[in-house]
Design an enzyme around this catalytic site. Structure first.
Site, PDB file in Angstrom:
ATOM      1  CB  SER A 290       2.811  94.240  51.939  1.00 60.20           C
ATOM      2  OG  SER A 290       3.365  95.531  51.860  1.00 60.20           O
ATOM      3  CB  SER A 291      -1.107  95.531  48.620  1.00 64.24           C
ATOM      4  OG  SER A 291       0.058  95.387  47.848  1.00 64.24           O
TER       5      SER A 291
ATOM      6  CG  HIS B 240      -8.899  95.892  33.646  1.00 60.86           C
ATOM      7  ND1 HIS B 240      -8.073  95.820  32.553  1.00 60.86           N
ATOM      8  CD2 HIS B 240      -9.453  97.120  33.608  1.00 60.86           C
ATOM      9  CE1 HIS B 240      -8.142  96.952  31.875  1.00 60.86           C
ATOM     10  NE2 HIS B 240      -8.978  97.758  32.491  1.00 60.86           N
TER      11      HIS B 240
ATOM     12  CB  SER C  42      -4.061 116.278  39.267  1.00 62.84           C
ATOM     13  OG  SER C  42      -4.692 115.494  38.279  1.00 62.84           O
TER      14      SER C  42
ATOM     15  CB  THR D  95      -9.366 107.899  30.254  1.00 59.01           C
ATOM     16  OG1 THR D  95      -9.623 106.775  31.091  1.00 59.01           O
ATOM     17  CG2 THR D  95      -7.861 108.063  30.098  1.00 59.01           C
TER      18      THR D  95
ATOM     19  CD1 TRP E   8       1.866  89.436  33.712  1.00 55.72           C
ATOM     20  CD2 TRP E   8       1.064  89.868  35.753  1.00 55.72           C
ATOM     21  NE1 TRP E   8       0.788  90.282  33.577  1.00 55.72           N
ATOM     22  CE2 TRP E   8       0.277  90.570  34.807  1.00 55.72           C
ATOM     23  CE3 TRP E   8       0.747  89.994  37.113  1.00 55.72           C
ATOM     24  CZ2 TRP E   8      -0.798  91.368  35.174  1.00 55.72           C
ATOM     25  CZ3 TRP E   8      -0.329  90.798  37.474  1.00 55.72           C
ATOM     26  CH2 TRP E   8      -1.084  91.476  36.517  1.00 55.72           C
TER      27      TRP E   8
ATOM     28  NE  ARG F 225       2.148  89.223  26.221  1.00 58.19           N
ATOM     29  CZ  ARG F 225       1.353  89.538  27.246  1.00 58.19           C
ATOM     30  NH1 ARG F 225       0.036  89.501  27.101  1.00 58.19           N
ATOM     31  NH2 ARG F 225       1.845  89.903  28.401  1.00 58.19           N
TER      32      ARG F 225
ATOM     33  CE  LYS G   7      -7.437 111.376  35.829  1.00 56.44           C
ATOM     34  NZ  LYS G   7      -7.887 112.314  36.876  1.00 56.44           N
TER      35      LYS G   7
ATOM     36  CG  HIS H 211      10.391  92.349  33.204  1.00 54.37           C
ATOM     37  ND1 HIS H 211      11.144  93.451  33.550  1.00 54.37           N
ATOM     38  CD2 HIS H 211       9.427  92.813  32.358  1.00 54.37           C
ATOM     39  CE1 HIS H 211      10.664  94.522  32.949  1.00 54.37           C
ATOM     40  NE2 HIS H 211       9.616  94.163  32.214  1.00 54.37           N
TER      41      HIS H 211
ATOM     42  CE1 TYR I 138      -7.900 102.454  34.031  1.00 52.52           C
ATOM     43  CE2 TYR I 138      -8.581 100.167  34.235  1.00 52.52           C
ATOM     44  CZ  TYR I 138      -8.419 101.300  33.477  1.00 52.52           C
ATOM     45  OH  TYR I 138      -8.759 101.290  32.154  1.00 52.52           O
TER      46      TYR I 138
ATOM     47  CG  ASP J 124       3.372 109.247  61.643  1.00 61.35           C
ATOM     48  OD1 ASP J 124       3.217 108.572  60.601  1.00 61.35           O
ATOM     49  OD2 ASP J 124       4.401 109.187  62.337  1.00 61.35           O
TER      50      ASP J 124
ATOM     51  CG  HIS K 166     -10.671  94.290  28.289  1.00 64.14           C
ATOM     52  ND1 HIS K 166     -11.027  95.483  28.853  1.00 64.14           N
ATOM     53  CD2 HIS K 166      -9.469  94.001  28.820  1.00 64.14           C
ATOM     54  CE1 HIS K 166     -10.086  95.902  29.674  1.00 64.14           C
ATOM     55  NE2 HIS K 166      -9.120  95.017  29.655  1.00 64.14           N
ATOM     56  CG  HIS K 167      -7.409  91.301  30.343  1.00 63.32           C
ATOM     57  ND1 HIS K 167      -6.176  91.876  30.120  1.00 63.32           N
ATOM     58  CD2 HIS K 167      -8.073  92.163  31.155  1.00 63.32           C
ATOM     59  CE1 HIS K 167      -6.100  93.024  30.771  1.00 63.32           C
ATOM     60  NE2 HIS K 167      -7.238  93.224  31.406  1.00 63.32           N
TER      61      HIS K 167
ATOM     62  CD  GLU L  20      -1.955  95.411  40.746  1.00 61.33           C
ATOM     63  OE1 GLU L  20      -0.756  95.727  40.784  1.00 61.33           O
ATOM     64  OE2 GLU L  20      -2.705  95.482  41.735  1.00 61.33           O
TER      65      GLU L  20
END
Length: 767
Positions: free
Chosen positions: A409-410, A493, A508, A568, A382, A690, A571, A317, A497, A346, A542-543, A495
């Site tokens: 691809s990315s 991390h 915006s 943040t 994951w 979890r 914003k 998932h 963002y 283009d 922090h993870h 990722e």
């Protein structure tokens, strides 16, 4: 009969029976109420703006309100002061948590799949036993066992041999593992640490005298098939009773043998459309997996699937939603809108653009086909933490190759965006004149190029550990399982963002249009996005607080993580100031943008709470974390994507869509996304780990509410597909501006709806 004790009220952290737990609770409540106070001020300003400055009530937008140095400095400095106020007591508690000196009893705790071994030291040396799920719970959780979990006392939270400790005694645990990464957690003690192969982590606690009884917890780190069936029970006795118990154990000690360790087109519009259609398909596939997860968790007991398949669903998932739904959707929006917004004919590299898309269907066909190979799909989460991920069956090389294709691809998509923006901007459009969506994607593209090779390196090392018997992450061979976590989160991390910065750009674009005034503080918004991107590279630790790390590292990662709240917050304040004294109307894109503004901010508050190291030990690997990142990614990233589709699809197709149906989609999604995820905060604070397929019966009510919200939220997304299909097939003709009454600004609105095949045959001049 020993009395079961629980200091949780079912929706918050337990007050606990140790000084550490009470300090954690106090710090948690302090941070919570600070966040509530900020939320009242910020949300109050937002709501006042929404009510006061409505276009339908005749409000006239103040278009001169573009910038205020004094105000912007104020709402940069005030959050810094607030964060310092939170950081000082947190730092003091970190030092207290790490002080294991002068302990009176030491116990070595070893994790196995799926049991604990307790080996006493000091005066109780020689006492050694295993602790596993009690027989009644084990029978009840089995499919077709005929036993109702509600009839089993302490279902899933009872063991055959509890850990026995004395009250009023400083107890030190030395945690390690013999196979995969586990985590020992008893909420009432405020005690949680990871048990990692090849490492020894330490923690301590001291239960108050007079608080004798049974205290319960669970393994908090995904550790394979029976992760959800690895409870912890601690029997706290008076010192005299503990001494009698030790003497009895020594008299009857039996040495137990240790088990063996476990082993087509190139036009940017066509490619953008293909990305978006692919993303929608993956969204429904990933959503179907989520529905299976929530169906299994609707009530205690194993209803629909065994634990292995449940872990496969949670793992895939996440992979499908992150790499198959959210990221391709943003790339599709970039393909469609970046050339239109900067006046380019283009994308700069159209053939590579085509190749980058066609890698994705092959990658996800390969990933999803692992369901049909021996051993089934990946089931290690994951994050693919070793050693657990190395237990994957025949799917393992297919999984790694699929990840490599997604990464390639990315990277190609990111290169294309950078080359296009840096070389094909219209004459007169310098970088600071560029729209915010293009800016957000330029920064995101650099993030992608920086971190995707890191992920590729990490999974390649997993591949060689699996097939070539290297020992990058194998503690028995001199490797380091925690090194993988560092490498992964150095990618992971940023990722996060990568999945949210384009959303900032979308919001915006939408808010100024329907507020009918320019974006407040556009330049500071650009600097804020760039600051967030930079800080994302230095906060990955922090993870990993529960893995054990030096105090200096804990303080660094805590304060750098808290620092992200400053740009943040800038914003959020700038978006609120954009609404202020505007002339607001509430079309579907604006509704999704406003929902983003409120709900993403809630996710931000819980993120600040998770940054506080001492209480993160309680939040870590619980449903509180699940609630946090889903509030960031669903009403954050996914609502922004939906708002962008509703904002720009009339431009793409030349047709207006069914506004009534779109508003129904919004209200159903917004209501049920909160019914789905908000109760998960309570589940996590009450102690539910979890990634477990079954749970103790005290978690039933909130899980039922969450599952009902999940089913209704999933069903409401059918309306989204219906609106899109109807709009593509026809409808009222859209003008070039589309939102004529709001009169949006930007080069894309100077073209017809739909735009010509080659958007700008002559480059427009930007004044």
């Amino acid at each position: 009969m020993r009395v079961t004790t629980n200091t949780s009220n079912g929706y918050n952290l337990p007050t606990g029976v140790t000084d550490l737990a009470r300090d954690m609770y106090g710090l948690h409540m302090e941070v919570f109420w600070i966040c509530v106070g900020i939320a009242v001020v910020v949300f109050g300003a937002m709501i006042y703006a929404l009510v006061k400055f409505r276009h339908s009530q005749g409000a006239v937008a103040d278009t001169s309100m573009l910038h205020s140095t004094r105000v912007e400095i104020m709402w940069t400095i005030v959050p810094v002061i607030i964060l310092v106020v939170m950081a000082i007591p947190a730092a003091d508690l970190i030092l207290k948590q790490e002080d294991t000196r002068n302990s009176q009893l030491s116990i070595r705790v070893t994790g196995y799949q799926w049991k604990w071994e307790y080996s006493y030291m000091d005066a109780a040396e020689g006492v050694d036993f295993f602790s596993t799920l009690a027989r009644d719970s084990n029978f009840a959780r089995q499919q077709n066992s005929g036993i109702d979990p509600n009839t089993v006392p302490n279902y899933l939270l009872e063991v055959d041999h509890p850990l026995v400790i004395p009250s009023g005694t400083k107890v030190r645990l030395l945690l390690t593992s013999q196979d995969v990464i586990h985590a020992w957690w008893v909420p009432d003690f405020g005690a949680k640490r990871a048990a990692i192969p090849g490492f020894v982590n330490e923690l301590w606690f001291k239960v108050d005298p007079g608080k004798e009884g049974l205290y319960r917890g669970q393994c908090a780190a995904l550790c394979g098939r029976d992760h959800g069936f690895m409870p912890i029970v601690v029997d706290v006795r008076t010192p005299d009773d503990f001494k009698k118990w030790v003497d009895a154990q020594k008299a009857a000690v039996k040495q137990a043998a240790l088990p063996a360790p476990a082993a087509p087109a190139t036009n940017h519009k066509d490619i953008g459309t293909m990305y978006l259609v692919f993303s929608l398909i993956m969204f429904f596939i990933g959503g179907a997996m989520a529905m299976l997860i929530r169906a299994e968790l609707f009530k205690p007991g194993l209803q629909l699937m065994d634990p292995v398949f449940f872990n496969q669903m949670t793992t895939n998932h996440a992979l499908v939603m992150i790499f198959g739904a959210v990221m391709p959707a943003f790339v599709g929006l970039a393909n469609w809108m970046v050339p239109l917004q900067i006046g380019a004919p283009d994308m700069a590299l159209p053939r590579m653009n085509n190749f980058s898309f066609w890698l994705l269907p092959f990658a996800f066909t390969l990933l999803l086909s692992t369901m049909f190979v021996p051993g089934g799909m990946a089931a290690a989460g994951w994050t693919l933490y070793p050693p657990l991920s190395l237990q994957t069956g025949d799917a393992f090389p297919m999984l790694i190759f699929a990840i490599h294709m997604m990464g390639a691809s990315s990277i190609m998509g990111a290169i294309n965006v950078i080359v296009t923006i840096m070389n094909l901007r219209a004459p007169g459009m310098n970088l600071l004149k560029m729209p915010l969506f293009a800016w957000s994607w330029l920064i995101t593209a650099y993030l992608l190029i920086a971190v995707m090779p890191v992920l590729a390196g990490a999974v390649t090392m997993l591949l060689t550990d699996h097939f070539f018997k290297t020992s990058f992450f194998n503690a028995a061979g001199g490797g380091d399982p925690v090194m993988f976590e560092h490498i992964f989160w150095f990618f992971g991390h940023p990722e996060v963002y990568i999945m949210i910065l384009p959303a900032f750009g979308i919001i915006s674009e939408i808010l100024p249009t329907f507020a009918r005034k320019p974006l407040f503080g556009a330049t500071s918004m650009i600097y804020a996005i760039a600051s967030i991107a930079f800080l994302s590279f230095i906060v990955w630790g922090h993870h990993m607080f529960a893995d054990g790390m030096p105090v200096a590292a804990q303080l660094f990662y805590m304060m750098s993580t808290m620092l992200i709240a400053v740009p943040t917050g800038v914003k959020v304040f700038n978006w609120t100031a954009t609404l202020w004294r505007g002339s607001l109307s509430f079309e579907p894109p604006m509704l999704f943008a406003l929902s983003f503004l409120f709900l993403f901010t809630i996710g931000g508050f819980s993120g600040v709470m998770l940054a506080i190291v001492p209480v993160d030990f309680q939040y870590n690997q619980t449903y509180f974390v699940v609630a946090h990142f889903h509030y960031v990614l669903v009403p954050g990233a996914i609502f922004a994507i939906m708002g962008a589709v509703y904002y720009w699809i009339p431009k793409w197709t030349g047709h207006m869509y069914n506004m009534t149906l779109a508003k129904w989609h919004f209200w159903l999604s917004t209501i049920f996304v909160n019914v789905l995820f908000f109760p998960q905060h309570f589940l996590g604070l009450a102690g539910m780990p979890r990634r477990i397929p079954d749970y103790a019966v005290q978690f039933t009510d909130w899980n039922m509410v969450s599952s009902i919200g999940g089913f209704c939220f999933g069903a409401s997304q059918i309306l989204f597909a219906v609106v899109i299909v109807q709009c593509i097939r026809g409808g009222k003709k859209a003008s070039a501006l589309v939102w004529d009454d709001a009169r949006p600004n930007g080069l894309e609105w100077t073209l017809s709806s739909p735009p010509p095949y080659h958007s700008f045959t002559t480059a427009p001049e930007v004044k």
